[in-house]
Design an enzyme around this catalytic site. Sequence first.
Site, short mmCIF file in Angstrom:
data_model
loop_
_atom_site.label_atom_id
_atom_site.label_comp_id
_atom_site.label_asym_id
_atom_site.label_seq_id
_atom_site.Cartn_x
_atom_site.Cartn_y
_atom_site.Cartn_z
N ARG A 1 7.34 9.69 12.85
CA ARG A 1 8.15 9.08 11.86
C ARG A 1 8.44 10.15 10.60
NH1 ARG A 1 6.85 6.54 6.97
NH2 ARG A 1 4.61 6.58 7.09
N ARG B 1 3.98 15.44 9.31
CA ARG B 1 2.74 14.90 9.48
C ARG B 1 1.91 15.13 10.84
NH1 ARG B 1 3.96 8.80 6.71
NH2 ARG B 1 4.21 9.70 4.71
N GLU C 1 9.30 15.21 0.29
CA GLU C 1 7.88 15.08 1.14
C GLU C 1 8.05 15.89 2.37
OE1 GLU C 1 7.13 10.92 1.84
OE2 GLU C 1 6.49 10.63 -0.29
N GLY D 1 4.56 6.50 -1.48
CA GLY D 1 5.38 7.43 -1.70
C GLY D 1 6.75 7.08 -1.97
N SER E 1 10.27 4.69 6.76
CA SER E 1 9.80 3.33 7.07
C SER E 1 10.06 2.36 6.35
CB SER E 1 8.17 3.41 7.20
OG SER E 1 7.69 3.86 6.01
N TRP F 1 0.92 -1.25 0.18
CA TRP F 1 0.03 0.08 -0.06
C TRP F 1 1.03 1.28 -0.03
CZ3 TRP F 1 -5.54 0.04 1.25
CH2 TRP F 1 -6.13 -0.99 1.25
N HIS G 1 -1.97 9.67 9.43
CA HIS G 1 -1.52 10.40 8.00
C HIS G 1 -2.64 11.49 7.74
CE1 HIS G 1 -0.66 10.94 3.82
NE2 HIS G 1 0.60 10.33 4.04
N HIS H 1 -2.12 5.53 10.42
CA HIS H 1 -1.12 5.38 9.31
C HIS H 1 -0.05 4.40 9.75
CE1 HIS H 1 0.49 5.54 5.48
NE2 HIS H 1 1.76 6.30 6.03
#
Length: 534
Positions: free
Chosen positions: A378, A282, A114, A49, A383, A46, A236, A343
């Site tokens: 994070r 985030r 990001e 990014g 990740s 899934w 998220h 998330h």
Amino acid sequence: MNQSFIFDVLIIGSGAAGLTLALSLPDSLQVAVISKESMDAGSTRWAQGGVAAVLAKEDSVDAHVADTLGAGAGLCHEPTVRYTVENSTDAIHWLIDQGVPFTQENGDYHLTREGGHSARRIIHAADATGYALSDTLLARAKERSNLTLLHDYMAIDLITREKLGESGHGCVGGYFLNNQSGEVDVITARAVVLATGGASKAYLYTSNPDGASGDGIAMAFRAGCRVVNMEFNQFHPTCLYHPQAKSFLITEAVRGEGGRLLLPDGQAFMHRFDQRAELAPRDIVARAIDHEMKRLGADCLFLDISHKPAEFVREHFPTIYERCLQLGIDITRDPIPVVPAAHYTCGGVATDEFGRTDIQGLYAIGETACTGLHGANRLASNSLLECLVFARAAAKHIIEHIDHDEPIPSAPHWDASQVTDSDEDVVIAHNWDELRRFMWDYVGIVRTTKRLLRAKHRVKLLRQEIEEFYSNYRVSHDLLELRNLVDVADMIIRSALLRKESRGLHYSRDYPDALPRAYDTVLTPKYLRELGEL
């Protein structure tokens, strides 16, 4: 009929971490990779990014380290961060060697940016990096004759020497429900690796697939491992808000490429919360959206990339474009309705730089582990990097320390003689729904002590009901996931109550300021049992 299997290495989980470790082990070792559903059903697939790594000439290890420490709100373990970033380039080259088709532009790999990053360092495969990575690693795994891939096997609990009455305190395998036969099988090994992902399914709204039920974290805790920083659940900021769009994520790269967050009336608002606006980390963006939704009573806010050329949008975000178009949203012309969603689990099983846990022979990698990389929040796209770096480190340690001469003790077959088939599965469905709702309402983006205490009371009652159900009825996939979820929910609540401050992803109205010194929240099973809390 119950079966028994013996391997050199048992890897529970078939995402990026589990498959990377399996592919990093030599052909001389017999390795089992186990998935509770299909082999590609985990969160890796899934991921939209990409992977953060130092790849550009204008980037540096120090810059990536600084960005990670900044996002982590003072709680990252700096040696771990530096170790991870220093190994990032090699990890990406390994993926390229495996055949992952990263996006190229003008002969070079395209790097995007990001939130929280000071440079373009996210290597990606369009906006479907997870698909590309999962498909490639799984294809390589199927080519390896020493790898046994077992799907539809749900882990129940770990088997330790202590449980078998043997000397020492090592892990030697686990019990697994064969979802196809309904029988419980025993799998033993010289080394056991937990790579089962996170626990975001503890929340009502999540970007994660259904399997993100914290299985490895719960099993490790029940076996005696410490668990660290479970209060830090990353929400998220931008999950697609649509009744037909279950768990569909809008990648942070949309904001990285100029996407703007808007109120229902079309006004931008992020500049009021952070000078970095849409490129803030985030936790800041998620709280800002949550604040504005509650202030306005709005069901969702909007993310707009339509000011960019249509061809640019379709080229950079083909998956998002197609999915939204199926739902009647043309993102080249229309803003995307979004809401925050659970998330990523920043905490997890305490490990060292080789993925070792408190129990000899038991490793934890990926989202299941807490390495100290993420701290209180994070940084985007770190990740998958963590999965790669620590899977390769764990593989190296296993290769150097596996003892082929030490016999693997045999474990007794699962005893189901005292249980019956349940005709009350509605209890499981009801408890599942209740758990996820009160976790969302009481242990969500913004917390209070009163809400947390209410959640602690509810989770205690639920645990009692579920344990009674587990003790008297034949185990099922849904019951096992619920048992694990209520355990990790309890850990999240306890950890949140212990943190008397606001830091990173944990925001408390009762303690709005950060303490002068950052510290980890550590839950120790033995200590809690002595207090009568478990």
